[in-house]
Design a protein around this motif. Sequence first.
Motif, PDB file in Angstrom:
ATOM      1  N   ALA A   1      30.464  36.242-115.618  1.00  0.00           N
ATOM      2  CA  ALA A   1      31.088  35.093-114.959  1.00  0.00           C
ATOM      3  C   ALA A   1      32.486  34.829-115.514  1.00  0.00           C
ATOM      4  O   ALA A   1      33.385  34.406-114.772  1.00  0.00           O
ATOM      5  CB  ALA A   1      30.211  33.853-115.128  1.00  0.00           C
ATOM      6  N   ILE A   2      32.683  35.084-116.800  1.00  0.00           N
ATOM      7  CA  ILE A   2      34.027  34.951-117.386  1.00  0.00           C
ATOM      8  C   ILE A   2      34.955  36.003-116.787  1.00  0.00           C
ATOM      9  O   ILE A   2      36.105  35.719-116.439  1.00  0.00           O
ATOM     10  CB  ILE A   2      33.967  35.070-118.919  1.00  0.00           C
ATOM     11  CG1 ILE A   2      33.252  33.857-119.529  1.00  0.00           C
ATOM     12  CG2 ILE A   2      35.382  35.188-119.509  1.00  0.00           C
ATOM     13  CD1 ILE A   2      33.051  33.945-121.030  1.00  0.00           C
ATOM     14  N   LYS A   3      34.465  37.219-116.644  1.00  0.00           N
ATOM     15  CA  LYS A   3      35.276  38.284-116.041  1.00  0.00           C
ATOM     16  C   LYS A   3      35.708  37.918-114.619  1.00  0.00           C
ATOM     17  O   LYS A   3      36.842  38.166-114.211  1.00  0.00           O
ATOM     18  CB  LYS A   3      34.486  39.594-116.005  1.00  0.00           C
ATOM     19  CG  LYS A   3      34.287  40.270-117.350  1.00  0.00           C
ATOM     20  CD  LYS A   3      33.537  41.586-117.156  1.00  0.00           C
ATOM     21  CE  LYS A   3      33.312  42.315-118.444  1.00  0.00           C
ATOM     22  NZ  LYS A   3      32.619  43.614-118.261  1.00  0.00           N
ATOM     23  N   LYS A   4      34.802  37.307-113.862  1.00  0.00           N
ATOM     24  CA  LYS A   4      35.085  36.943-112.466  1.00  0.00           C
ATOM     25  C   LYS A   4      35.955  35.696-112.361  1.00  0.00           C
ATOM     26  O   LYS A   4      36.532  35.440-111.304  1.00  0.00           O
ATOM     27  CB  LYS A   4      33.762  36.693-111.731  1.00  0.00           C
ATOM     28  CG  LYS A   4      32.925  37.936-111.492  1.00  0.00           C
ATOM     29  CD  LYS A   4      31.539  37.573-110.975  1.00  0.00           C
ATOM     30  CE  LYS A   4      31.596  36.762-109.706  1.00  0.00           C
ATOM     31  NZ  LYS A   4      30.236  36.411-109.218  1.00  0.00           N
TER      32      LYS A   4
ATOM     33  N   ILE B   1      33.676  31.162-114.971  1.00  0.00           N
ATOM     34  CA  ILE B   1      33.644  30.410-116.229  1.00  0.00           C
ATOM     35  C   ILE B   1      34.966  30.664-116.941  1.00  0.00           C
ATOM     36  O   ILE B   1      35.397  31.816-117.065  1.00  0.00           O
ATOM     37  CB  ILE B   1      32.477  30.856-117.134  1.00  0.00           C
ATOM     38  CG1 ILE B   1      31.142  30.754-116.393  1.00  0.00           C
ATOM     39  CG2 ILE B   1      32.454  30.037-118.427  1.00  0.00           C
ATOM     40  CD1 ILE B   1      30.668  29.362-116.128  1.00  0.00           C
ATOM     41  N   GLN B   2      35.595  29.609-117.426  1.00  0.00           N
ATOM     42  CA  GLN B   2      36.920  29.770-118.028  1.00  0.00           C
ATOM     43  C   GLN B   2      36.856  30.328-119.448  1.00  0.00           C
ATOM     44  O   GLN B   2      37.616  31.209-119.820  1.00  0.00           O
ATOM     45  CB  GLN B   2      37.648  28.419-118.032  1.00  0.00           C
ATOM     46  CG  GLN B   2      37.812  27.819-116.653  1.00  0.00           C
ATOM     47  CD  GLN B   2      38.497  28.772-115.688  1.00  0.00           C
ATOM     48  OE1 GLN B   2      39.621  29.204-115.935  1.00  0.00           O
ATOM     49  NE2 GLN B   2      37.836  29.093-114.582  1.00  0.00           N
TER      50      GLN B   2
ATOM     51  N   ALA C   1      33.684  30.902-132.229  1.00  0.00           N
ATOM     52  CA  ALA C   1      34.715  31.836-131.783  1.00  0.00           C
ATOM     53  C   ALA C   1      34.798  31.752-130.266  1.00  0.00           C
ATOM     54  O   ALA C   1      33.773  31.668-129.588  1.00  0.00           O
ATOM     55  CB  ALA C   1      34.384  33.261-132.220  1.00  0.00           C
ATOM     56  N   PHE C   2      35.997  31.766-129.722  1.00  0.00           N
ATOM     57  CA  PHE C   2      36.176  31.657-128.276  1.00  0.00           C
ATOM     58  C   PHE C   2      36.101  33.035-127.615  1.00  0.00           C
ATOM     59  O   PHE C   2      36.608  34.025-128.128  1.00  0.00           O
ATOM     60  CB  PHE C   2      37.515  31.008-127.943  1.00  0.00           C
ATOM     61  CG  PHE C   2      37.529  29.525-128.151  1.00  0.00           C
ATOM     62  CD1 PHE C   2      38.083  28.973-129.283  1.00  0.00           C
ATOM     63  CD2 PHE C   2      36.960  28.678-127.210  1.00  0.00           C
ATOM     64  CE1 PHE C   2      38.091  27.600-129.483  1.00  0.00           C
ATOM     65  CE2 PHE C   2      36.960  27.308-127.394  1.00  0.00           C
ATOM     66  CZ  PHE C   2      37.521  26.765-128.541  1.00  0.00           C
ATOM     67  N   VAL C   3      35.449  33.049-126.450  1.00  0.00           N
ATOM     68  CA  VAL C   3      35.411  34.236-125.604  1.00  0.00           C
ATOM     69  C   VAL C   3      35.990  33.845-124.255  1.00  0.00           C
ATOM     70  O   VAL C   3      35.533  32.891-123.613  1.00  0.00           O
ATOM     71  CB  VAL C   3      33.976  34.760-125.433  1.00  0.00           C
ATOM     72  CG1 VAL C   3      33.963  35.978-124.504  1.00  0.00           C
ATOM     73  CG2 VAL C   3      33.355  35.109-126.774  1.00  0.00           C
ATOM     74  N   ASP C   4      37.031  34.571-123.841  1.00  0.00           N
ATOM     75  CA  ASP C   4      37.645  34.344-122.539  1.00  0.00           C
ATOM     76  C   ASP C   4      38.060  35.690-121.963  1.00  0.00           C
ATOM     77  O   ASP C   4      37.641  36.746-122.470  1.00  0.00           O
ATOM     78  CB  ASP C   4      38.821  33.364-122.641  1.00  0.00           C
ATOM     79  CG  ASP C   4      39.880  33.811-123.641  1.00  0.00           C
ATOM     80  OD1 ASP C   4      39.963  35.036-123.937  1.00  0.00           O
ATOM     81  OD2 ASP C   4      40.630  32.953-124.143  1.00  0.00           O
TER      82      ASP C   4
ATOM     83  N   VAL D   1      34.597  25.232-115.069  1.00  0.00           N
ATOM     84  CA  VAL D   1      33.457  25.189-115.976  1.00  0.00           C
ATOM     85  C   VAL D   1      33.768  25.972-117.243  1.00  0.00           C
ATOM     86  O   VAL D   1      34.299  27.084-117.188  1.00  0.00           O
ATOM     87  CB  VAL D   1      32.191  25.773-115.309  1.00  0.00           C
ATOM     88  CG1 VAL D   1      31.007  25.740-116.278  1.00  0.00           C
ATOM     89  CG2 VAL D   1      31.856  25.014-114.027  1.00  0.00           C
ATOM     90  N   ALA D   2      33.464  25.370-118.377  1.00  0.00           N
ATOM     91  CA  ALA D   2      33.550  26.046-119.673  1.00  0.00           C
ATOM     92  C   ALA D   2      32.308  25.661-120.463  1.00  0.00           C
ATOM     93  O   ALA D   2      31.677  24.634-120.184  1.00  0.00           O
ATOM     94  CB  ALA D   2      34.816  25.649-120.426  1.00  0.00           C
TER      95      ALA D   2
END
Length: 339
Positions: free
Chosen positions: A273-276, A279-280, A320-323, A261-262
């Motif tokens: 969720a991104i940290k875990k 979410i990509q 802006a991307f956050v990952d 999921v993104a």
Amino acid sequence: MDRSSHSRPRRLAPVVAVAAAAALTLAGCSSSSGGKKAEEGGSGASAGKANTPRMTVALVTHQSPGDTFWDIVRKGAEAAAAKDNIKLIYSADPNAGNQANYVQNAIDQKVDGIAITLAKPDAMKAVVGKAGAAKIPVVGLNSGLSDWKKLGLLQFFGQDETVAGEAFGKKLNEVGAKKAVCVIQEQGNVGLTQRCDGVKKTFSGTTETLYVNGTDMPSVKSTITAKLKQDSAIDYVVTLGAPYALTAVQSVGDAGSKAKVATFDLNNQLTSAIKKGDIQFAVDQQPYLQGYLAVDSLWLYKNNGNYSGGGEQPVLTGPAFVDKSNVDQIAQFAAKGTR
């Protein structure tokens, strides 16, 4: 709106970006759900106020109840209102007709300025024209990049959704995706359609569009689940808002799917969720900044005759991307409800 009614210079140098003002401390006066009721905001923020005469500004958005994205927009608007000695009246409805009625109410109240979203611009055209006839300046934010000038708005603050979608599609190529489903939670919303169209344009794999009822989250969950069960080739679910991304994660589990999921947009839960790794990545358009700049721009226009973007170009707040590579930096602000 009659653009000449604002006496705007016709030939000004375009500006495409603007620096944010200094951060303000908020005392938590944002609603968690928004909805149809119009409310005054800003009284809970602590900041030095401008010594200019009191203004009244109406902020009218297409927020659906429970969509936390708009709480972040509202916090930014409230911070600017507190600084600028503005009484802010916030109202929202995903129904464009009701949204237009809120704008008419603001005109009837003879407010000093109006900030609106143009998710369905055709439905807003007539009432925006009435605001112009009443000599009330109107600025746009978030939705309406392709239409704000045509409707005669003074300025616009937001993200180019087509550009954001195209960047998202390229990112899917980088991570090796092959088949994506793009989930639209509000049919007829121009900005959401532009996002999915942008993804499809640059993504080298296959893209399908899936419409869901964004006001009914259990239905969103079951619809995505059914799609994933029906098509095991889907390896990426693309959602257009943080709450829908978090629901899509549940759908992936329920379907026994291997899809990732993104999403577009952030909130505090999404950064976790991104940290875990649930979410990509996410595309951030800085909703706090959109609300802040929209309200502040009306104060600047009234008190100093300023036009962000020269009145000819939008002020872009994303994408802006956050990952995982930068989420820790963003998360500290998301935890405060301002990113």
